[in-house]
Scaffold this motif. Structure first.
Motif: not given
Length: 397
Positions: A148-156, A159-161, A187-201
């Motif tokens: 759910d968190i990944k879906a909410a934030l993946e668009r930005i 583009t708006k890291h 908070e692990f739920t948020v950590d997992a979502a960040q991992h799913m969103l992937g690394a950004v340089i």
């Protein structure tokens, strides 16, 4: 006895079918309809929905009508009473399992004492209000998963890291605090979502700064351009951030020292102190010139309020200056590096930067006021053209 029957309803075509005592079925062209109860309160006609047919049967609709008619007979508004009951039930549910938005606001309230202007100045909730709450804000906290968190934030996320990162940081705090408050979240739920969103340089863009070699020319060009320009010149000389300079008051200045209140200094509430600034001759000249205009603030506009942050940047843009007001601090820091004008710890203290670790700071408590004074004067002399390029070369040796 009512006028309708289950058989009559099935056989009837579209339209309004009355059952008496205000109960109607608004039947559509298909095989569905909606129940409506019409009543009057205080001379005002009202209409209350009782559900859809055939999900709500004729007998159920009549039972609801009779229930709310008894409420009406007591002089109370059935619609208001029903809404109050719904809100009470929702509050009872949220007491044990709040929505994400409700919990986030509770966490902000609990942390507000440590945030500037109770979190409003720093817009603590802004990343969540803009990008997260519209999508998952109404979901109970216990139901939220990393997807759910990944879906909410993946668009930005790419583009708006920076904004997405702030949102992730705020969510981590909300989930951590929520768990401590006894709610079903981690908070692990948020950590997992960040991992799913992937690394950004992401390479942060530094605030544009006027080269220190061009500062004297800019200082001269700002002369005579009004209150906003005077504030910019004061920022150049004092190296205090815009929030500190814009709200500068005459009663904060005494014996050549300007004491900036903690409320206008950058830092976490309760962990930042007031900051003393030794004013150079040029800075004191600005103070005296502004004092002749009257008022409490050094840089007040027509309505009596301090100049705006956006006004400072706008003036520099209008002048064709690529640098920004906050960049004056970079100009000074680079000047120090290139000319060896001051020791590192002195120049960092001039910029009100934190030096050393917590233990070290607990012992080293001096604000280096007297050591800062000659450096501030040397910088002001350079900015105002009192010191020539040859003098700067001398400092480089």
């Amino acid at each position: 006895m009512g006028q309708l029957s289950a058989v009559a309803i099935r056989k009837s075509g579209p339209g309004r079918l009355g059952d008496g005592r205000g109960l109607e079925l608004h039947k559509g062209t298909g095989k569905t309809g909606k129940w409506v109860w019409r009543y009057s309160l205080g001379g005002r006609r009202r209409q209350m929905g009782l559900g859809t047919w055939p999900d709500v049967s004729l007998a159920d609709a009549r039972a609801q009508r009779d229930r709310w008619a008894s409420v009406l007979a007591q002089g109370r508004d059935p619609i208001t009473e029903r809404q109050a009951a719904i809100e009470a039930a929702r509050a009872e549910i949220e007491r044990d399992d709040p929505t994400l938005e409700t919990l986030a606001r509770e966490v902000l309230e609990a942390r507000s004492a440590t945030l500037r202007n109770e979190g409003k100045a720093g817009r603590w909730l802004s990343p969540l209000e803009r990008h997260v709450f519209p999508k998952i804000g109404r979901a109970p906290i216990s139901t939220l998963r990393q997807h759910d968190i990944k879906a909410a934030l993946e668009r930005i996320w790419r583009t708006k890291h920076p904004t997405a990162t702030k949102a992730i940081q705020r969510l981590r705090i909300v989930f951590r605090q929520g768990k401590l408050m006894g709610y079903e979240c981690d908070e692990f739920t948020v950590d997992a979502a960040q991992h799913m969103l992937g690394a950004v340089i992401h390479t942060p863009e530094p605030i544009p700064a006027t080269p220190w070699q061009d500062i004297p020319d800019l200082f001269e060009r700002l002369e005579g351009r009004g209150t906003t320009a005077a504030c910019l010149r004061f920022m150049m000389l004092t190296l205090v951030r815009a929030s500190g300079c814009r709200g500068a008051r005459f009663d904060e200045i005494e014996n050549g020292i300007w004491t900036v209140p903690a409320a206008r200094m950058k830092g976490q509430e309760g962990k930042v102190r007031e900051f003393r600034v030794p004013l150079s001759d040029a800075a004191l000249e600005i103070v005296e010139a502004r004092k002749a205009l009257g008022g409490d603030y050094l840089f007040a506009v027509a309505n009596g309020n301090p100049v705006s942050d956006s006004g400072l940047s706008k003036l520099m843009r209008d002048m064709g200056e690529a640098g920004r007001p906050h960049g004056f601090r970079t100009s000074f820091r680079t000047w120090v590096q290139d000319t060896d004008a001051a020791p590192w710890d002195v120049s960092e203290t001039i910029l009100a930067h934190t030096i050393g670790g917590r233990v070290e700071r607990s012992y080293a408590r001096s604000d280096m006021l007297e050591r800062r004074r000659p450096v501030m004067q040397a910088w002001a002399d350079y900015v105002t053209g009192v010191e020539s390029g040859a003098n700067v070369v001398r400092l480089e040796r």
